[in-house]
Design a protein around this motif. Structure first.
Motif, PDB file in Angstrom:
ATOM      1  N   PRO A 245      33.424  48.143  39.939  1.00  0.00           N
ATOM      2  CA  PRO A 245      33.236  48.337  38.502  1.00  0.00           C
ATOM      3  C   PRO A 245      32.504  49.637  38.165  1.00  0.00           C
ATOM      4  CG  PRO A 245      32.737  46.077  39.114  1.00  0.00           C
ATOM      5  CD  PRO A 245      32.903  46.839  40.394  1.00  0.00           C
ATOM      6  N   GLY A 246      31.468  49.947  38.917  1.00  0.00           N
ATOM      7  CA  GLY A 246      30.730  51.180  38.655  1.00  0.00           C
ATOM      8  C   GLY A 246      31.576  52.409  38.890  1.00  0.00           C
ATOM      9  N   LEU A 247      32.390  52.380  39.956  1.00  0.00           N
ATOM     10  CA  LEU A 247      33.260  53.505  40.256  1.00  0.00           C
ATOM     11  C   LEU A 247      34.295  53.705  39.160  1.00  0.00           C
ATOM     12  CD1 LEU A 247      34.346  55.708  42.122  1.00  0.00           C
ATOM     13  CD2 LEU A 247      35.617  53.934  43.362  1.00  0.00           C
ATOM     14  N   VAL A 248      34.903  52.610  38.719  1.00  0.00           N
ATOM     15  CA  VAL A 248      35.905  52.684  37.654  1.00  0.00           C
ATOM     16  C   VAL A 248      35.287  53.258  36.381  1.00  0.00           C
ATOM     17  CG1 VAL A 248      37.379  51.287  36.139  1.00  0.00           C
ATOM     18  CG2 VAL A 248      37.339  50.835  38.599  1.00  0.00           C
ATOM     19  N   ALA A 249      34.089  52.781  36.039  1.00  0.00           N
ATOM     20  CA  ALA A 249      33.415  53.279  34.840  1.00  0.00           C
ATOM     21  C   ALA A 249      33.033  54.745  34.983  1.00  0.00           C
ATOM     22  CB  ALA A 249      32.173  52.433  34.547  1.00  0.00           C
ATOM     23  N   ASP A 250      32.514  55.118  36.145  1.00  0.00           N
ATOM     24  CA  ASP A 250      32.101  56.509  36.362  1.00  0.00           C
ATOM     25  C   ASP A 250      33.269  57.483  36.249  1.00  0.00           C
ATOM     26  OD1 ASP A 250      29.503  55.720  36.738  1.00  0.00           O
ATOM     27  OD2 ASP A 250      29.562  55.825  38.934  1.00  0.00           O
ATOM     28  N   LEU A 251      34.454  57.036  36.617  1.00  0.00           N
ATOM     29  CA  LEU A 251      35.629  57.895  36.541  1.00  0.00           C
ATOM     30  C   LEU A 251      36.150  58.049  35.118  1.00  0.00           C
ATOM     31  CD1 LEU A 251      37.536  56.719  39.742  1.00  0.00           C
ATOM     32  CD2 LEU A 251      36.491  58.962  39.356  1.00  0.00           C
ATOM     33  N   GLY A 252      35.644  57.241  34.203  1.00  0.00           N
ATOM     34  CA  GLY A 252      36.023  57.395  32.802  1.00  0.00           C
ATOM     35  C   GLY A 252      37.110  56.462  32.318  1.00  0.00           C
ATOM     36  N   ALA A 253      37.425  55.421  33.092  1.00  0.00           N
ATOM     37  CA  ALA A 253      38.433  54.452  32.653  1.00  0.00           C
ATOM     38  C   ALA A 253      37.843  53.513  31.611  1.00  0.00           C
ATOM     39  CB  ALA A 253      38.959  53.662  33.841  1.00  0.00           C
ATOM     40  N   ASN A 254      38.712  52.871  30.871  1.00  0.00           N
ATOM     41  CA  ASN A 254      38.305  51.893  29.869  1.00  0.00           C
ATOM     42  C   ASN A 254      38.419  50.465  30.377  1.00  0.00           C
ATOM     43  OD1 ASN A 254      40.184  54.176  28.478  1.00  0.00           O
ATOM     44  ND2 ASN A 254      38.319  53.846  27.290  1.00  0.00           N
ATOM     45  N   VAL A 255      39.322  50.277  31.346  1.00  0.00           N
ATOM     46  CA  VAL A 255      39.662  48.933  31.815  1.00  0.00           C
ATOM     47  C   VAL A 255      39.693  48.916  33.334  1.00  0.00           C
ATOM     48  CG1 VAL A 255      41.427  47.115  31.782  1.00  0.00           C
ATOM     49  CG2 VAL A 255      41.078  48.545  29.751  1.00  0.00           C
ATOM     50  N   TRP A 256      39.127  47.862  33.916  1.00  0.00           N
ATOM     51  CA  TRP A 256      39.296  47.594  35.343  1.00  0.00           C
ATOM     52  C   TRP A 256      40.250  46.418  35.463  1.00  0.00           C
ATOM     53  CZ3 TRP A 256      35.703  44.071  38.572  1.00  0.00           C
ATOM     54  CH2 TRP A 256      36.176  44.012  39.901  1.00  0.00           C
ATOM     55  N   SER A 257      41.284  46.578  36.283  1.00  0.00           N
ATOM     56  CA  SER A 257      42.335  45.558  36.394  1.00  0.00           C
ATOM     57  C   SER A 257      42.464  45.071  37.828  1.00  0.00           C
ATOM     58  CB  SER A 257      43.658  46.132  35.902  1.00  0.00           C
ATOM     59  OG  SER A 257      43.566  46.513  34.544  1.00  0.00           O
ATOM     60  N   PRO A 258      41.640  44.110  38.214  1.00  0.00           N
ATOM     61  CA  PRO A 258      41.710  43.571  39.579  1.00  0.00           C
ATOM     62  C   PRO A 258      42.690  42.408  39.689  1.00  0.00           C
ATOM     63  CG  PRO A 258      39.844  42.606  38.458  1.00  0.00           C
ATOM     64  CD  PRO A 258      40.497  43.543  37.471  1.00  0.00           C
ATOM     65  N   ASN A 259      43.142  42.163  40.917  1.00  0.00           N
ATOM     66  CA  ASN A 259      43.794  40.909  41.234  1.00  0.00           C
ATOM     67  C   ASN A 259      42.849  39.785  40.814  1.00  0.00           C
ATOM     68  OD1 ASN A 259      44.603  38.504  42.718  1.00  0.00           O
ATOM     69  ND2 ASN A 259      45.777  39.829  44.079  1.00  0.00           N
ATOM     70  N   PHE A 260      43.366  38.752  40.141  1.00  0.00           N
ATOM     71  CA  PHE A 260      42.470  37.720  39.627  1.00  0.00           C
ATOM     72  C   PHE A 260      41.686  37.039  40.746  1.00  0.00           C
ATOM     73  CE2 PHE A 260      45.867  34.804  40.797  1.00  0.00           C
ATOM     74  CZ  PHE A 260      45.225  33.602  41.039  1.00  0.00           C
ATOM     75  N   ALA A 261      42.217  37.054  41.970  1.00  0.00           N
ATOM     76  CA  ALA A 261      41.513  36.427  43.087  1.00  0.00           C
ATOM     77  C   ALA A 261      40.278  37.218  43.502  1.00  0.00           C
ATOM     78  CB  ALA A 261      42.457  36.276  44.281  1.00  0.00           C
TER      79      ALA A 261
END
Length: 322
Positions: A245-261
Motif C-alpha cells: 500500500p505504501g509503495l502504491v501510494a508513493d508512486l502516485g496511484a489512486n487505487v490499489w487493486s489486489p487479488n481479494f485473497a
C-alpha cells in the motif's frame, strides 16, 4: 449499424439512477458470468443491472486501436471465424487490424474447451464481435449511461511483440482517452505499472490503479509476469506484501487493486491511511462477497454483478435499518 450492435441495443433497458453506495461494484469483463466476456452485450448488461463501473481488458491492434479483449491472442475457447468455425490459429491481437478483429464472433464459449465448465450460467449471444474501446464508449453514450469505465491495460513482458513499445502504448492510450472525452470517468489499471504511471504523467488528473497478485494465483494472459512495479518487471521487486500500500501510494496511484485473497484488515487500514481506494478482484462466491463487504473494501470486481448488487442492497438495509 452492424447486426451485433443492433442486437445489443434491442436488449438495453433504461438505466436507473443510483444512490452511491459502498462498496462500488465493477462488472468484470462486463458481466462475464452471465454473458460473453468483453462484448457489447456483456457491457450493456452490467450497466443495465446497476453496476457502478464496467471493467474491460484492452490490447492494441496493428493499426494502434485500443481493442477490448482479454487474451493476447485469439482464443479457440471463444472465437469463431466468418465461417462459424472455432479458430485454430491463435493470432496475436497486435498482428491484426481493428476491422479484421471485428470479423470474429465471440458470442459463446466453445463447449469443447476447459473454459466452458467455469461459466455454466453464461447465456450465449451469437453475433457478438470483438469491440474497440470506442465501440464501448459509443454504446454507453447511446444508453445515456455515465457508468465508470475500468480499463485494464494488458501487457506482455516476456514477449514484447504482443504490445507496442511502452512509450508508444502510453501515448496511444492517453490520446484515445482524450479523443473519446472520457478522462473524468475512467480508471486505468494494469499489472504492468509502467503503463498507468506513464499515462498519469501525461494526464495528471486521471485516476489510476496498480494491480497486484502476490501469489500469482489468478489467470493471466500468456506472456504476462506479475507483479511488475518497475522497469525490471520482477516479482521480487514488490518485496513484502505489507509494503505494497505504501509503495502504491508513493508512486502516485489512486487505487490499489489486489487479488481479494491478499487483502486483510491491517493492509486495508494501511491503504486507507495512505489515501488509497482498495479494489479487490475477482470475487464471485457469495461468502467471499460478504467477507469483502464486512472488511470494508471500496470496490469489488465480480463476474456476477447481479449477485453482488442484490447482496449489497440487503447488506445496506441490515447496516442501516432505519
Amino acid at each position: 449499424m452492424s447486426k451485433s450492435r443492433t442486437g445489443v441495443l434491442q436488449r438495453i433497458q433504461p438505466v436507473s439512477l443510483k444512490i452511491p453506495q459502498k462498496p462500488k461494484i465493477h462488472g468484470h469483463r462486463g458481466a462475464r458470468g452471465l454473458h460473453p466476456e468483453n462484448t457489447l452485450h456483456s457491457v450493456s448488461s452490467a450497466a443495465s443491472l446497476g453496476s457502478d463501473a464496467i471493467e474491460i481488458d484492452v490490447w492494441v491492434s496493428r493499426d494502434d486501436r485500443l481493442i477490448v479483449h482479454h487474451d493476447a491472442r485469439l482464443s479457440p475457447a471463444i472465437a469463431r471465424d466468418a465461417d462459424g468455425l472455432w479458430v485454430e490459429e491463435e493470432l496475436p491481437i497486435r498482428d491484426l487490424k481493428a476491422i479484421d478483429l471485428s470479423g470474429y464472433d465471440v458470442g459463446r464459449i466453445n463447449p469443447n474447451s476447459e473454459y466452458f465448465a467455469r461459466f455454466p450460467e453464461q447465456t450465449p449471444c451469437d453475433g457478438q464481435t470483438i469491440p474497440s474501446l470506442e465501440d464501448v464508449v459509443n454504446l454507453l453514450r447511446e444508453m445515456d449511461s455515465d457508468i465508470e469505465i475500468n480499463i485494464e491495460l494488458k501487457s506482455a513482458v516476456d514477449d514484447p511483440s504482443l504490445i507496442p513499445p511502452v512509450e508508444r502504448y502510453i501515448e496511444i492510450t492517453a490520446r484515445e482517452i482524450l479523443d473519446l472525452g472520457i478522462a473524468e470517468r475512467v480508471l486505468v489499471q494494469s499489472f504492468d505499472w509502467r503503463l498507468p504511471l506513464g499515462i498519469k504523467s501525461m494526464l495528471t488528473d486521471l485516476r489510476i490503479g496498480l494491480l497486484s497478485d502476490q501469489a500469482n494465483r489468478h489467470e493471466h494472459s500468456a506472456g504476462e509476469k506479475h507483479p511488475c512495479p518497475d522497469s525490471t518487471n520482477s516479482p521480487e521487486s514488490y518485496g513484502r506484501l505489507s509494503d505494497l500500500p505504501g509503495l502504491v501510494a508513493d508512486l502516485g496511484a489512486n487505487v490499489w487493486s489486489p487479488n481479494f485473497a491478499d487483502i486483510e484488515a491491517d493492509l486495508l487500514a494501511k491503504a486507507h491511511r495512505d489515501g488509497l481506494e482498495v479494489c479487490v478482484w475477482t470475487v464471485n462466491r457469495i461468502e467471499h462477497m460478504q467477507d469483502m463487504m464486512n472488511l470494508g473494501v471500496d470496490i469489488i470486481t465480480t463476474d456476477y454483478p447481479d449477485r453482488l448488487i442484490d447482496l449489497r442492497a440487503c447488506w445496506t438495509t441490515q447496516m442501516n435499518p432505519d
